[in-house]
Design a protein around this motif. Structure first.
Motif, PDB file in Angstrom:
ATOM      1  N   ARG A   1      22.477   6.860  19.053  1.00 49.62           N
ATOM      2  CA  ARG A   1      21.937   8.193  19.371  1.00 49.62           C
ATOM      3  C   ARG A   1      21.885   8.358  20.884  1.00 49.62           C
ATOM      4  O   ARG A   1      20.965   7.872  21.538  1.00 49.62           O
ATOM      5  N   ILE A   2      22.839   9.081  21.450  1.00 54.39           N
ATOM      6  CA  ILE A   2      22.836   9.262  22.904  1.00 54.39           C
ATOM      7  C   ILE A   2      21.666  10.119  23.363  1.00 54.39           C
ATOM      8  O   ILE A   2      21.242  10.031  24.520  1.00 54.39           O
ATOM      9  N   ASP A   3      21.106  10.924  22.464  1.00 57.81           N
ATOM     10  CA  ASP A   3      19.954  11.748  22.857  1.00 57.81           C
ATOM     11  C   ASP A   3      18.690  10.904  23.039  1.00 57.81           C
ATOM     12  O   ASP A   3      17.708  11.393  23.606  1.00 57.81           O
ATOM     13  N   LEU A   4      18.713   9.643  22.580  1.00 64.47           N
ATOM     14  CA  LEU A   4      17.549   8.773  22.756  1.00 64.47           C
ATOM     15  C   LEU A   4      17.681   7.849  23.957  1.00 64.47           C
ATOM     16  O   LEU A   4      16.800   7.028  24.220  1.00 64.47           O
ATOM     17  N   ILE A   5      18.767   7.966  24.687  1.00 61.69           N
ATOM     18  CA  ILE A   5      18.900   7.208  25.939  1.00 61.69           C
ATOM     19  C   ILE A   5      18.123   7.955  27.023  1.00 61.69           C
ATOM     20  O   ILE A   5      18.423   9.124  27.299  1.00 61.69           O
ATOM     21  N   PRO A   6      17.131   7.328  27.633  1.00 67.40           N
ATOM     22  CA  PRO A   6      16.340   8.048  28.644  1.00 67.40           C
ATOM     23  C   PRO A   6      17.220   8.506  29.811  1.00 67.40           C
ATOM     24  O   PRO A   6      17.934   7.694  30.415  1.00 67.40           O
TER      25      PRO A   6
ATOM     26  N   VAL B   1      20.198  -0.069  32.730  1.00 68.10           N
ATOM     27  CA  VAL B   1      20.533  -0.309  31.327  1.00 68.10           C
ATOM     28  C   VAL B   1      20.998  -1.759  31.204  1.00 68.10           C
ATOM     29  O   VAL B   1      21.909  -2.190  31.924  1.00 68.10           O
ATOM     30  N   VAL B   2      20.358  -2.501  30.312  1.00 70.05           N
ATOM     31  CA  VAL B   2      20.697  -3.906  30.076  1.00 70.05           C
ATOM     32  C   VAL B   2      21.457  -3.984  28.760  1.00 70.05           C
ATOM     33  O   VAL B   2      21.037  -3.389  27.763  1.00 70.05           O
ATOM     34  N   TYR B   3      22.565  -4.730  28.750  1.00 70.77           N
ATOM     35  CA  TYR B   3      23.325  -4.840  27.509  1.00 70.77           C
ATOM     36  C   TYR B   3      23.751  -6.283  27.273  1.00 70.77           C
ATOM     37  O   TYR B   3      23.732  -7.124  28.177  1.00 70.77           O
ATOM     38  N   THR B   4      24.100  -6.535  26.038  1.00 68.09           N
ATOM     39  CA  THR B   4      24.604  -7.850  25.655  1.00 68.09           C
ATOM     40  C   THR B   4      26.060  -7.712  25.225  1.00 68.09           C
ATOM     41  O   THR B   4      26.434  -6.692  24.621  1.00 68.09           O
TER      42      THR B   4
ATOM     43  N   VAL C   1      10.032   0.861  28.579  1.00 68.50           N
ATOM     44  CA  VAL C   1      11.121   0.116  27.939  1.00 68.50           C
ATOM     45  C   VAL C   1      11.417   0.731  26.576  1.00 68.50           C
ATOM     46  O   VAL C   1      10.495   1.066  25.816  1.00 68.50           O
ATOM     47  N   SER C   2      12.684   0.878  26.260  1.00 69.87           N
ATOM     48  CA  SER C   2      13.097   1.304  24.919  1.00 69.87           C
ATOM     49  C   SER C   2      14.485   0.741  24.664  1.00 69.87           C
ATOM     50  O   SER C   2      15.103   0.170  25.568  1.00 69.87           O
TER      51      SER C   2
END
Length: 460
Positions: A64-69, A75-78, A38-39
Protein backbone atom coordinates in the motif's frame (compact mmCIF):
# COMPACT_ATOMS: atom_id res chain seq x y z
CA UNK A 1 30.10 9.24 14.35
CA UNK A 2 31.02 9.22 10.67
CA UNK A 3 30.04 12.25 8.59
CA UNK A 4 27.61 10.26 6.41
CA UNK A 5 25.75 8.87 9.41
CA UNK A 6 22.17 10.06 9.08
CA UNK A 7 21.00 8.44 12.32
CA UNK A 8 20.99 11.67 14.29
CA UNK A 9 18.90 12.88 17.25
CA UNK A 10 16.96 15.01 14.76
CA UNK A 11 15.59 11.94 12.94
CA UNK A 12 11.79 11.90 13.37
CA UNK A 13 10.27 9.30 11.02
CA UNK A 14 11.57 5.94 9.73
CA UNK A 15 9.72 3.44 7.53
CA UNK A 16 10.61 -0.27 7.23
CA UNK A 17 10.11 -2.60 4.25
CA UNK A 18 10.14 -6.11 5.71
CA UNK A 19 9.70 -4.97 9.30
CA UNK A 20 8.86 -8.46 10.54
CA UNK A 21 12.35 -9.86 9.98
CA UNK A 22 14.25 -10.66 13.14
CA UNK A 23 17.04 -8.17 12.35
CA UNK A 24 14.71 -5.51 10.97
CA UNK A 25 12.37 -5.65 13.94
CA UNK A 26 15.23 -5.13 16.41
CA UNK A 27 16.20 -1.92 14.61
CA UNK A 28 12.56 -0.82 14.47
CA UNK A 29 12.32 -1.36 18.22
CA UNK A 30 15.50 0.68 18.72
CA UNK A 31 14.10 3.67 16.84
CA UNK A 32 10.76 3.29 18.60
CA UNK A 33 12.54 3.36 21.97
CA UNK A 34 14.21 6.61 20.89
CA UNK A 35 10.85 8.23 20.27
CA UNK A 36 11.12 8.12 16.46
CA UNK A 37 7.89 7.57 14.51
CA UNK A 38 8.18 4.00 13.14
CA UNK A 39 5.91 2.01 10.84
CA UNK A 40 6.34 -0.68 8.24
CA UNK A 41 5.21 -3.33 5.80
CA UNK A 42 5.64 -7.07 5.82
CA UNK A 43 4.22 -9.84 3.69
CA UNK A 44 2.56 -11.89 6.41
CA UNK A 45 1.55 -11.42 10.04
CA UNK A 46 3.57 -13.37 12.60
CA UNK A 47 3.79 -13.39 16.39
CA UNK A 48 6.68 -10.94 16.04
CA UNK A 49 4.66 -8.45 13.98
CA UNK A 50 1.85 -8.87 16.51
CA UNK A 51 4.30 -7.80 19.22
CA UNK A 52 5.45 -4.78 17.20
CA UNK A 53 1.84 -3.68 16.76
CA UNK A 54 1.23 -4.16 20.47
CA UNK A 55 4.25 -1.93 21.14
CA UNK A 56 2.64 0.85 19.11
CA UNK A 57 4.37 0.29 15.75
CA UNK A 58 1.85 0.24 12.86
CA UNK A 59 2.42 -2.69 10.49
CA UNK A 60 0.42 -3.49 7.35
CA UNK A 61 0.48 -6.65 5.21
CA UNK A 62 -0.62 -5.47 1.78
CA UNK A 63 1.51 -3.44 -0.61
CA UNK A 64 0.00 0.00 0.00
CA UNK A 65 1.89 3.07 -1.20
CA UNK A 66 -0.67 5.29 0.53
CA UNK A 67 0.61 3.96 3.88
CA UNK A 68 4.20 5.01 3.24
CA UNK A 69 4.71 8.18 5.32
CA UNK A 70 5.32 11.10 2.97
CA UNK A 71 7.61 12.68 5.56
CA UNK A 72 9.73 9.57 6.20
CA UNK A 73 13.36 10.73 6.35
CA UNK A 74 14.70 7.21 6.10
CA UNK A 75 13.43 3.94 4.62
CA UNK A 76 15.11 0.73 5.81
CA UNK A 77 14.78 -2.41 3.71
CA UNK A 78 15.97 -5.97 3.64
CA UNK A 79 17.17 -7.82 0.51
CA UNK A 80 14.43 -10.36 1.26
CA UNK A 81 11.93 -7.86 -0.22
CA UNK A 82 11.51 -8.71 -3.93
CA UNK A 83 12.63 -6.06 -6.44
CA UNK A 84 9.12 -6.08 -7.88
CA UNK A 85 7.50 -5.03 -4.61
CA UNK A 86 5.17 -2.12 -5.35
CA UNK A 87 6.24 -0.14 -2.30
CA UNK A 88 9.94 -0.62 -3.04
CA UNK A 89 9.46 0.59 -6.61
CA UNK A 90 7.50 3.63 -5.42
CA UNK A 91 10.13 4.52 -2.80
CA UNK A 92 12.92 4.34 -5.38
CA UNK A 93 10.99 6.47 -7.85
CA UNK A 94 10.01 9.18 -5.37
CA UNK A 95 13.32 10.19 -3.87
CA UNK A 96 13.14 8.58 -0.43
CA UNK A 97 16.43 7.95 1.33
CA UNK A 98 16.69 4.16 1.16
CA UNK A 99 19.25 2.15 3.14
CA UNK A 100 19.82 -1.59 3.75
CA UNK A 101 19.35 -2.96 7.25
CA UNK A 102 23.07 -3.61 7.64
CA UNK A 103 23.94 -0.01 6.78
CA UNK A 104 21.52 1.38 9.35
CA UNK A 105 22.74 -1.05 12.02
CA UNK A 106 26.29 0.16 11.42
CA UNK A 107 25.13 3.78 11.73
CA UNK A 108 23.34 3.05 15.01
CA UNK A 109 26.46 1.64 16.70
CA UNK A 110 29.02 3.84 14.98
CA UNK A 111 29.84 5.97 18.04
CA UNK A 112 29.58 3.16 20.60
CA UNK A 113 32.03 0.54 21.84
CA UNK A 114 30.93 -2.37 19.68
CA UNK A 115 31.02 -6.11 20.21
CA UNK A 116 30.16 -7.92 16.98
CA UNK A 117 29.56 -11.67 16.92
CA UNK A 118 29.90 -13.48 13.59
CA UNK A 119 30.01 -17.09 12.49
CA UNK A 120 28.19 -19.68 10.46
CA UNK A 121 26.79 -21.23 13.62
CA UNK A 122 26.26 -20.03 17.17
CA UNK A 123 26.29 -16.28 16.61
CA UNK A 124 22.71 -15.73 17.82
CA UNK A 125 23.30 -17.66 21.04
CA UNK A 126 26.65 -15.97 21.71
CA UNK A 127 25.20 -12.51 21.00
CA UNK A 128 22.34 -13.27 23.35
CA UNK A 129 24.45 -14.55 26.24
CA UNK A 130 27.02 -11.74 25.88
CA UNK A 131 24.19 -9.21 26.03
CA UNK A 132 22.72 -10.84 29.11
CA UNK A 133 26.02 -11.15 30.99
CA UNK A 134 26.82 -7.48 30.37
CA UNK A 135 23.29 -6.33 31.25
CA UNK A 136 23.20 -8.50 34.37
CA UNK A 137 26.67 -7.27 35.26
CA UNK A 138 25.52 -3.66 35.29
CA UNK A 139 26.94 -2.52 31.95
CA UNK A 140 24.85 -0.02 29.93
CA UNK A 141 24.34 -2.20 26.88
CA UNK A 142 22.30 -1.90 23.70
CA UNK A 143 21.91 -5.23 21.92
CA UNK A 144 20.62 -6.31 18.52
CA UNK A 145 20.04 -10.08 18.55
CA UNK A 146 19.00 -12.39 15.72
CA UNK A 147 16.60 -14.26 17.98
CA UNK A 148 14.34 -13.68 20.95
CA UNK A 149 16.37 -13.73 24.16
CA UNK A 150 14.15 -15.41 26.73
CA UNK A 151 15.48 -13.35 29.65
CA UNK A 152 14.04 -10.20 28.04
CA UNK A 153 11.49 -11.73 25.64
CA UNK A 154 12.96 -9.51 22.91
CA UNK A 155 15.57 -9.29 20.19
CA UNK A 156 16.43 -5.76 21.31
CA UNK A 157 17.88 -4.81 24.69
CA UNK A 158 18.44 -1.23 25.74
CA UNK A 159 19.91 0.57 28.72
CA UNK A 160 19.83 4.16 29.81
CA UNK A 161 22.90 6.11 28.66
CA UNK A 162 24.16 3.09 26.78
CA UNK A 163 27.77 3.19 25.64
CA UNK A 164 28.23 -0.46 24.60
CA UNK A 165 26.60 -2.12 21.61
CA UNK A 166 26.36 -5.87 21.09
CA UNK A 167 25.39 -6.84 17.56
CA UNK A 168 24.88 -10.07 15.70
CA UNK A 169 27.04 -9.74 12.59
CA UNK A 170 25.22 -11.49 9.74
CA UNK A 171 27.46 -12.88 7.01
CA UNK A 172 24.62 -13.18 4.51
CA UNK A 173 25.10 -10.74 1.63
CA UNK A 174 28.43 -9.76 3.27
CA UNK A 175 26.47 -7.32 5.41
CA UNK A 176 28.77 -7.82 8.40
CA UNK A 177 31.52 -5.96 6.56
CA UNK A 178 29.69 -2.70 7.33
CA UNK A 179 30.69 -3.04 10.99
CA UNK A 180 33.91 -1.84 12.66
CA UNK A 181 33.88 -3.54 16.05
CA UNK A 182 36.15 -3.07 19.05
CA UNK A 183 35.69 -6.72 19.97
CA UNK A 184 34.86 -9.30 17.31
CA UNK A 185 33.94 -12.94 17.87
CA UNK A 186 34.07 -15.52 15.07
CA UNK A 187 32.52 -18.86 15.98
CA UNK A 188 32.69 -20.81 12.69
CA UNK A 189 33.54 -20.35 9.02
CA UNK A 190 31.86 -23.37 7.45
CA UNK A 191 30.59 -23.28 3.90
CA UNK A 192 27.11 -21.75 3.76
CA UNK A 193 25.19 -19.25 1.63
CA UNK A 194 27.02 -20.62 -1.39
CA UNK A 195 24.40 -18.87 -3.54
CA UNK A 196 26.18 -15.68 -2.44
CA UNK A 197 29.77 -16.78 -1.90
CA UNK A 198 30.22 -19.60 -4.39
CA UNK A 199 32.99 -21.43 -2.50
CA UNK A 200 34.15 -22.09 1.06
CA UNK A 201 37.34 -20.19 0.31
CA UNK A 202 35.34 -17.07 -0.52
CA UNK A 203 33.42 -17.49 2.74
CA UNK A 204 36.73 -17.55 4.64
CA UNK A 205 38.00 -14.50 2.78
CA UNK A 206 34.96 -12.54 3.93
CA UNK A 207 35.58 -13.48 7.55
CA UNK A 208 39.19 -12.34 7.15
CA UNK A 209 37.91 -8.98 5.91
CA UNK A 210 35.54 -8.81 8.89
CA UNK A 211 38.48 -9.39 11.25
CA UNK A 212 40.46 -6.70 9.45
CA UNK A 213 37.68 -4.22 10.29
CA UNK A 214 38.43 -4.43 14.03
CA UNK A 215 39.35 -1.04 15.39
CA UNK A 216 42.96 -0.47 16.42
CA UNK A 217 43.67 -1.81 19.90
CA UNK A 218 40.67 -4.14 19.79
CA UNK A 219 40.24 -7.87 20.27
CA UNK A 220 39.62 -10.78 17.94
CA UNK A 221 38.19 -13.82 19.74
CA UNK A 222 37.76 -16.88 17.58
CA UNK A 223 37.12 -20.57 17.99
CA UNK A 224 40.33 -22.51 18.24
CA UNK A 225 41.41 -23.99 14.94
CA UNK A 226 39.97 -21.37 12.59
CA UNK A 227 42.48 -20.14 10.05
CA UNK A 228 42.51 -16.35 10.08
CA UNK A 229 45.25 -13.93 8.99
CA UNK A 230 47.59 -12.50 11.60
CA UNK A 231 46.22 -9.33 13.20
CA UNK A 232 48.63 -6.40 13.53
CA UNK A 233 46.40 -4.05 15.50
CA UNK A 234 44.24 -6.42 17.54
CA UNK A 235 44.87 -8.88 20.36
CA UNK A 236 43.90 -12.41 19.32
CA UNK A 237 42.33 -14.87 21.79
CA UNK A 238 40.97 -18.35 21.16
CA UNK A 239 38.22 -20.41 22.79
CA UNK A 240 36.93 -23.98 22.73
CA UNK A 241 34.70 -26.32 24.68
CA UNK A 242 37.65 -28.64 25.13
CA UNK A 243 41.32 -28.89 24.24
CA UNK A 244 43.84 -26.11 24.20
CA UNK A 245 42.66 -22.55 23.85
CA UNK A 246 43.01 -19.31 25.82
CA UNK A 247 39.48 -19.87 27.13
CA UNK A 248 38.25 -23.45 27.41
CA UNK A 249 36.10 -25.77 29.50
CA UNK A 250 37.35 -28.45 31.86
CA UNK A 251 35.57 -31.14 33.82
CA UNK A 252 32.34 -31.05 31.80
CA UNK A 253 29.73 -33.30 33.40
CA UNK A 254 25.98 -33.81 33.52
CA UNK A 255 24.31 -33.73 36.93
CA UNK A 256 20.53 -33.87 37.33
CA UNK A 257 20.10 -33.07 33.61
CA UNK A 258 22.30 -29.96 33.92
CA UNK A 259 25.59 -29.39 32.11
CA UNK A 260 28.26 -28.23 34.59
CA UNK A 261 31.81 -27.13 33.74
CA UNK A 262 34.88 -25.22 34.88
CA UNK A 263 36.02 -22.30 32.72
CA UNK A 264 39.79 -21.97 32.33
CA UNK A 265 40.91 -18.48 31.26
CA UNK A 266 44.35 -16.82 30.90
CA UNK A 267 44.31 -15.56 34.51
CA UNK A 268 42.67 -18.43 36.36
CA UNK A 269 39.63 -20.68 36.50
CA UNK A 270 35.93 -20.29 37.32
CA UNK A 271 34.71 -23.54 38.84
CA UNK A 272 31.35 -25.31 38.86
CA UNK A 273 29.42 -23.19 36.38
CA UNK A 274 25.92 -24.57 35.87
CA UNK A 275 25.07 -23.83 32.24
CA UNK A 276 21.77 -22.03 31.84
CA UNK A 277 21.01 -23.98 28.64
CA UNK A 278 22.00 -27.59 27.81
CA UNK A 279 24.40 -28.93 25.21
CA UNK A 280 28.16 -28.94 24.77
CA UNK A 281 27.80 -26.45 21.95
CA UNK A 282 26.05 -24.08 24.33
CA UNK A 283 28.93 -24.47 26.79
CA UNK A 284 31.21 -23.41 23.96
CA UNK A 285 28.94 -20.45 23.20
CA UNK A 286 29.07 -19.44 26.86
CA UNK A 287 32.88 -19.61 26.83
CA UNK A 288 33.04 -17.34 23.77
CA UNK A 289 30.70 -14.92 25.51
CA UNK A 290 32.79 -15.05 28.69
CA UNK A 291 35.94 -14.22 26.71
CA UNK A 292 34.23 -11.16 25.18
CA UNK A 293 33.01 -10.05 28.61
CA UNK A 294 36.50 -10.45 30.11
CA UNK A 295 37.74 -8.10 27.38
CA UNK A 296 35.09 -5.60 28.52
CA UNK A 297 36.42 -5.75 32.08
CA UNK A 298 33.90 -8.02 33.81
CA UNK A 299 35.11 -10.06 36.77
CA UNK A 300 34.73 -13.81 37.34
CA UNK A 301 31.78 -13.54 39.71
CA UNK A 302 29.62 -11.50 37.35
CA UNK A 303 30.47 -13.74 34.41
CA UNK A 304 29.50 -16.87 36.35
CA UNK A 305 26.28 -15.25 37.54
CA UNK A 306 25.46 -14.18 34.00
CA UNK A 307 26.00 -17.60 32.45
CA UNK A 308 24.00 -19.38 35.17
CA UNK A 309 21.04 -16.97 34.96
CA UNK A 310 20.89 -17.01 31.17
CA UNK A 311 17.79 -18.86 29.96
CA UNK A 312 18.47 -19.09 26.22
CA UNK A 313 17.04 -17.98 22.90
CA UNK A 314 13.69 -19.05 21.52
CA UNK A 315 14.09 -21.81 18.91
CA UNK A 316 17.57 -22.69 20.19
CA UNK A 317 17.44 -25.94 22.23
CA UNK A 318 14.01 -24.68 23.22
CA UNK A 319 12.14 -27.07 25.54
CA UNK A 320 8.36 -27.11 25.09
CA UNK A 321 7.60 -30.34 26.92
CA UNK A 322 9.89 -31.91 29.49
CA UNK A 323 8.14 -34.70 31.37
CA UNK A 324 9.09 -38.27 32.28
CA UNK A 325 6.65 -39.46 29.60
CA UNK A 326 7.96 -37.39 26.73
CA UNK A 327 10.27 -34.52 25.77
CA UNK A 328 9.71 -31.99 22.98
CA UNK A 329 12.50 -29.60 21.94
CA UNK A 330 12.41 -27.09 19.07
CA UNK A 331 15.58 -25.84 17.36
CA UNK A 332 16.43 -23.47 14.52
CA UNK A 333 19.18 -25.75 13.15
CA UNK A 334 19.19 -25.67 9.35
CA UNK A 335 22.80 -26.49 8.44
CA UNK A 336 24.19 -30.05 8.60
CA UNK A 337 26.77 -29.13 11.24
CA UNK A 338 24.12 -27.50 13.43
CA UNK A 339 21.91 -30.58 13.15
CA UNK A 340 24.78 -32.92 14.00
CA UNK A 341 25.80 -30.90 17.06
CA UNK A 342 22.24 -30.50 18.33
CA UNK A 343 21.17 -34.11 17.83
CA UNK A 344 24.35 -35.37 19.53
CA UNK A 345 23.67 -33.10 22.51
CA UNK A 346 20.12 -34.42 22.79
CA UNK A 347 21.45 -37.99 22.54
CA UNK A 348 23.86 -37.27 25.38
CA UNK A 349 20.98 -36.12 27.58
CA UNK A 350 18.60 -38.94 26.57
CA UNK A 351 20.79 -41.93 25.67
CA UNK A 352 18.08 -44.55 26.21
CA UNK A 353 15.11 -42.88 24.52
CA UNK A 354 14.01 -43.08 20.90
CA UNK A 355 14.59 -39.68 19.24
CA UNK A 356 12.22 -38.53 16.48
CA UNK A 357 13.01 -35.50 14.35
CA UNK A 358 10.81 -33.46 12.00
CA UNK A 359 13.05 -31.49 9.67
CA UNK A 360 12.02 -28.80 7.20
CA UNK A 361 14.90 -28.16 4.75
CA UNK A 362 15.54 -24.44 4.19
CA UNK A 363 16.35 -23.21 0.65
CA UNK A 364 16.62 -25.34 -2.47
CA UNK A 365 20.23 -24.25 -2.98
CA UNK A 366 21.32 -25.23 0.53
CA UNK A 367 19.53 -28.60 0.25
CA UNK A 368 21.30 -29.22 -3.07
CA UNK A 369 24.72 -28.06 -1.88
CA UNK A 370 24.73 -30.09 1.35
CA UNK A 371 22.41 -33.04 0.62
CA UNK A 372 24.98 -35.70 1.56
CA UNK A 373 25.93 -33.85 4.75
CA UNK A 374 22.27 -33.41 5.73
CA UNK A 375 21.71 -37.14 5.22
CA UNK A 376 24.62 -38.01 7.53
CA UNK A 377 23.40 -35.66 10.26
CA UNK A 378 19.77 -36.80 10.09
CA UNK A 379 20.91 -40.41 10.25
CA UNK A 380 21.79 -39.70 13.89
CA UNK A 381 18.05 -39.72 14.68
CA UNK A 382 16.07 -42.89 15.31
CA UNK A 383 13.18 -41.72 13.16
CA UNK A 384 13.04 -38.84 10.70
CA UNK A 385 10.15 -37.02 9.07
CA UNK A 386 10.90 -34.61 6.23
CA UNK A 387 8.60 -31.74 5.35
CA UNK A 388 8.69 -29.96 2.00
CA UNK A 389 11.60 -27.59 1.39
CA UNK A 390 10.96 -24.05 2.59
CA UNK A 391 11.91 -21.86 -0.39
CA UNK A 392 12.27 -18.44 1.30
CA UNK A 393 13.56 -16.16 -1.46
CA UNK A 394 14.27 -18.96 -3.98
CA UNK A 395 12.46 -20.55 -6.91
CA UNK A 396 12.45 -24.36 -7.20
CA UNK A 397 15.54 -26.10 -8.58
CA UNK A 398 14.86 -29.09 -10.80
CA UNK A 399 15.52 -32.39 -9.04
CA UNK A 400 15.99 -30.80 -5.60
CA UNK A 401 13.19 -32.08 -3.35
CA UNK A 402 12.70 -33.51 0.11
CA UNK A 403 12.22 -36.91 -1.55
CA UNK A 404 15.72 -36.59 -3.02
CA UNK A 405 17.08 -35.92 0.47
CA UNK A 406 15.02 -38.67 2.10
CA UNK A 407 16.45 -41.25 -0.30
CA UNK A 408 19.95 -40.38 0.87
CA UNK A 409 19.24 -40.91 4.58
CA UNK A 410 20.36 -44.40 5.60
CA UNK A 411 17.66 -44.95 8.17
CA UNK A 412 14.84 -47.52 8.05
CA UNK A 413 12.33 -45.39 9.95
CA UNK A 414 11.80 -42.37 7.71
CA UNK A 415 9.04 -40.77 5.66
CA UNK A 416 7.86 -37.58 4.01
CA UNK A 417 5.24 -35.74 5.99
CA UNK A 418 2.81 -33.13 4.77
CA UNK A 419 2.37 -30.13 6.99
CA UNK A 420 -1.33 -30.88 7.52
CA UNK A 421 -0.56 -34.42 8.66
CA UNK A 422 2.10 -33.63 11.28
CA UNK A 423 -0.07 -33.55 14.37
CA UNK A 424 -2.13 -36.65 13.50
CA UNK A 425 1.08 -38.57 12.84
CA UNK A 426 2.52 -37.60 16.23
CA UNK A 427 -0.70 -38.39 18.08
CA UNK A 428 -0.92 -41.83 16.47
CA UNK A 429 2.57 -42.76 17.65
CA UNK A 430 3.64 -40.59 20.57
CA UNK A 431 7.41 -39.95 20.41
CA UNK A 432 9.63 -40.36 23.46
CA UNK A 433 11.83 -37.44 22.44
CA UNK A 434 10.57 -35.18 19.66
CA UNK A 435 12.65 -32.55 17.85
CA UNK A 436 11.39 -29.98 15.35
CA UNK A 437 14.21 -28.60 13.22
CA UNK A 438 14.53 -25.90 10.59
CA UNK A 439 14.64 -22.20 9.79
CA UNK A 440 11.47 -21.95 7.70
CA UNK A 441 7.86 -21.70 8.78
CA UNK A 442 8.04 -24.93 10.78
CA UNK A 443 8.07 -22.55 13.75
CA UNK A 444 4.36 -21.96 13.10
CA UNK A 445 3.74 -25.62 14.00
CA UNK A 446 5.47 -25.51 17.36
CA UNK A 447 2.60 -24.18 19.42
CA UNK A 448 -0.06 -26.47 17.84
CA UNK A 449 2.22 -29.49 18.32
CA UNK A 450 2.85 -28.57 21.95
CA UNK A 451 -0.85 -28.06 22.59
CA UNK A 452 -1.89 -31.34 20.95
CA UNK A 453 0.81 -33.41 22.67
CA UNK A 454 0.04 -31.97 26.09
CA UNK A 455 -3.62 -32.85 25.63
CA UNK A 456 -2.62 -36.37 24.65
CA UNK A 457 -0.22 -36.77 27.58
CA UNK A 458 -2.69 -35.48 30.13
CA UNK A 459 -5.57 -37.45 28.64
CA UNK A 460 -7.76 -34.44 27.85
Amino acid sequence: MTTDNMVTPELKCVYFLGIGGIGMSAIARCFNARGVSVSGYDKTPTPLTDELIAEGIPVHFEERIDLIPAHAELVVYTPAVPVGNTELIYIKEHGYTLRKRSEVLAMLVDDMKTLAIAGTHGKTSITSVVSHILKKGGFPVTAFIGGICKNYNSNFISSENSTIAVVEADEYDRSFLKLHPDIAVISAMDADHLDIYGTKETVEESYALFAANIRKGGFLIHKSGLRLPEQKDATVLTYAASGTADFHAENIRIEHANFIFDLRHPNGIIQNIVAGVPGRHNIENAIAAAAACFCCGLDEERIKTGIESYTGVKRRFDYHINTPKMVYIDDYGHHPEELRTFINSVRELYPEQKITGIFQPHLYSRTRDFADEFAKSLKLLDRVYLMDIYPARELPIEGVTSKMLLDKIELPDKKLLRREAVIDELLNDLPEVLLTLGAGDIDQLVEPIEHALKQKIHGK
